[in-house]
Design an enzyme around this catalytic site. Structure first.
Site, PDB file in Angstrom:
ATOM      1  N   LYS A   1       0.843  -1.199   0.000  1.00 57.75           N
ATOM      2  CA  LYS A   1       0.000   0.000   0.000  1.00 57.75           C
ATOM      3  C   LYS A   1       0.878   1.249   0.000  1.00 57.75           C
ATOM      4  CE  LYS A   1      -4.387  -1.216   2.186  1.00 57.75           C
ATOM      5  NZ  LYS A   1      -5.277  -0.961   3.334  1.00 57.75           N
TER       6      LYS A   1
ATOM      7  N   GLU B   1     -21.985  -6.793   5.171  1.00 60.35           N
ATOM      8  CA  GLU B   1     -23.158  -6.134   5.769  1.00 60.35           C
ATOM      9  C   GLU B   1     -24.271  -7.119   6.104  1.00 60.35           C
ATOM     10  OE1 GLU B   1     -20.841  -3.103   3.520  1.00 60.35           O
ATOM     11  OE2 GLU B   1     -21.591  -5.110   3.027  1.00 60.35           O
TER      12      GLU B   1
ATOM     13  N   ARG C   1     -26.961  -3.205   1.027  1.00 63.96           N
ATOM     14  CA  ARG C   1     -26.421  -4.542   0.831  1.00 63.96           C
ATOM     15  C   ARG C   1     -26.950  -5.540   1.852  1.00 63.96           C
ATOM     16  NH1 ARG C   1     -21.245  -4.379  -1.822  1.00 63.96           N
ATOM     17  NH2 ARG C   1     -20.378  -5.834  -0.317  1.00 63.96           N
TER      18      ARG C   1
END
Length: 611
Positions: free
Chosen positions: A272, A357, A385
């Site tokens: 990253k 979710e 979701r």
């Protein structure tokens, strides 16, 4: 600048291009804000994708697509990149209306492999196998969602040709196990190994069950010391882990994967923030950033009023100290939803379940069944979701789960996929669900306290950033079910009805009008304060509704339903909610101006109605 033809470049030229791409991303994101660490880390992967595949015919599918900035730069958007995430400029995500090289709109997680399977089916139906192949890039975080495994399950069974690039920048899928694992991974990535595997499979087919058994045991022994066993068991070829920053190796591996004619996962490990030392590593704060100083990474954002998220976090933390039954969950957004401090202080009561979710909602339903008080804290746009779980697992059982919906309303630069506009519309239709909203800091504390004591499913919504100021209005009183608060009373025929952050907008608009108006903080959109509304209908015949929500199924819709039920036919209702269209990205004020929702614009509209 036109599309960059990476296929004509040498490895050295491609490495220089990667450096130039990173510089361009840093230059623009430091000014405009945007996603940073993941897109810097994916640069070599994307360059290699364009070298081996063709985005004009091969579906390039990026999961979430926040890591696709290098793809935008390669495909003819280098000069326009200055407009990234600005109003009228480039989207921060892939968008087919922006470029033919973008296959699909993406902004939510874990949809990519399903899209790839669908594209592969279409390719097969069109008899284009060998000429086109879906290429999917998915991050390790997105692999936490169940939808990924639903797609992999079918893919492994049907064996459609597809290349899936797993961008692992957290090493959360698997770590290479020493030198032996690295050696095996390199060997498995070679064309020789893949040819040998095919030849061996064909050979043992001719020698019965005994040969199959021996070959199977040998293969499984190898898999035990490599991290791809799960994917191979699902019927999907696995290559990796490989260095996601070694361009030459990536190109050879992608060529091998392309030639297989079967589904294959390439597990690439990336860093990253690669190329920007300040952001390199795992710091969450560099995932998505506002404008910052390139030389030291310091934020250029000016100090602002306390955010609604901060208020929520403080309020819930205070209640947790008094009530050990309060628990909570978020789905991969601990800092964004304000739950980081609660997870740190109460690790056995608050959980981040990653991008899941549906699981988050249903797990809280069981905790409510066990007499705990769950707070399910999710962005408005992401609760979509978990909608079936809200209906089936919470409301059907009438369980006291609190849905705290952050980022309700316009969220700005993230645009269409993230605007929190639909939650009132889709939650209001569910039996047993109660909907309410605070308007400022004090009322938010009161709303959270009400929610903690409420014995049924409920949802409260609040905006990104701070509330619109309501300085000249009376202080909030404690929340009481289905009770509104009349903030200002006048002899005027006009009533402003505000819901949540809409109260501040109503108050600002009222200041710009010569006529006195009454202002009502609706507080509850379900159930409504019928007694107050009947009284207001006798006094005021023109109602103007202010709410940061969709007009269809929204607050004004609820009020019109009420008036029809009560046979009140002489009240005119005008809604200043959002029209039936997806809302573009850009600075929030500019977006609101384009929608005609600034107080100055609303005041002119109201004058025209009252004239």
């Amino acid at each position: 600048m036109n599309k960059i033809d990476v296929k004509k470049k040498s490895i050295i030229e491609l490495e220089t291009l990667c450096d130039d791409i990173r510089k361009r991303i840093l230059e623009v994101v430091s000014k405009n804000g945007g996603h940073l660490s993941s897109t810097l880390g994916a640069t070599e992967l994307i360059v290699a994708m364009h070298y081996v595949f063709d985005s004009k015919k091969d579906p390039f599918i990026f999961d979430v697509s926040h890591q696709a900035y290098a793809h935008k730069l390669i495909t003819g958007r280098w000069d326009a990149f200055d407009s990234l995430r600005t109003f009228g400029g480039l989207s921060g995500y892939t968008k087919p209306s922006e470029s033919d090289d973008d296959y699909f709109v993406a902004g939510h997680s874990s949809t990519s492999i399903s899209l790839g399977v669908g594209a592969a089916k279409a390719i097969a139906l069109k008899h284009q196998e060998g000429n086109r192949i879906p290429v999917v890039m998915i991050g390790d975080g997105s692999m936490t969602a169940g939808m990924v495994y639903e797609a992999l399950n079918e893919l492994g069974d049907r064996k459609y040709p597809m290349v899936i690039i797993l961008n692992d920048n957290e090493m959360s899928i698997a770590k290479p196990i020493g030198a032996l694992s690295r050696m095996l991974s390199s060997a498995m990535a070679s064309p020789f190994y893949q040819r040998f595997k095919k030849t061996t499979e064909n050979f043992v087919d001719n020698f019965g069950d005994g040969a199959h058994y021996i070959a199977k045991r040998m293969e499984e022994s190898l898999k035990l010391i490599t991290p791809g066993m799960m994917f191979e068991e699902m019927g999907i070829n696995y290559i990796g882990p490989v260095d996601g920053h070694n361009l030459e190796q990536l190109i050879e591996i992608f060529k091998t994967a392309k030639s297989l004619g079967e589904p294959v996962i390439i597990h690439a490990q990336t860093l990253k923030g690669k190329g920007y030392e300040i952001a390199e590593g795992k710091e969450e704060k560099w995932h998505g950033v506002g404008p910052f100083a390139l030389e030291d990474g310091h934020s250029l954002k000016k100090a602002s009023a306390k955010s609604a998220t901060q208020i929520y976090s403080e309020s819930l933390l205070n209640l947790c100290e008094k009530n050990e039954k309060i628990v909570g969950v978020t789905a991969a957004m601990p800092s964004g939803t304000g739950l980081s401090e609660l997870i740190e202080k109460y690790p056995n009561r608050f959980w981040d379940v990653a991008i899941a979710e549906q699981h988050a909602v249903t797990s809280m339903a069981a905790l409510a069944r066990e007499r705990f008080k769950p707070f399910c804290t999710i962005y408005s746009t992401f609760l979509q979701r978990g909608y079936d779980q809200v209906v089936h697992d919470v409301c059907l059982m009438d369980l006291p789960v609190v849905f705290a919906l952050d980022r309700a309303g316009i969220v700005g630069e993230d645009g269409e996929t993230h605007q929190g506009v639909f939650d009132i519309s889709f939650l209001r239709a569910i039996p047993n669900m109660t909907l309410f909203a605070p308007r400022d800091e004090k009322s938010f504390h009161q709303a959270v306290s009400f929610a903690a004591d409420y014995e049924h499913p409920c949802s409260l919504r609040y905006p990104r950033g701070s509330f619109i100021e309501t300085i000249d209005l009376p202080e909030s009183i404690p929340f009481e079910l289905a009770k509104s608060q009349l903030l200002k009373s006048s002899e005027s025929d006009t009533l402003f009805i505000g819901y949540g952050n809409g109260v501040g907008r109503a108050a600002q608009t009222a200041k710009l009008l010569d006529d006195e108006v009454s202002i009502l903080d609706l507080r509850f959109v379900k159930p409504l304060d019928k007694e107050m509304l009947c009284r207001m209908a006798k006094l005021h015949k023109k109602w103007f509704v202010f709410s940061d929500s969709s007009k269809m199924g929204g607050v004004a819709s609820a009020l019109l339903e009420f008036l029809a039920q009560e046979n009140i036919l002489d009240v005119k209702v005008v809604s200043f909610e959002y029209d039936d269209s997806f809302i573009t990205h850009g600075n929030t004020k500019l977006v609101e101006e384009s929608l005609g929702l600034l107080p100055e614009q609303l005041a002119q509209k109201i004058k025209a109605v009252l004239a």
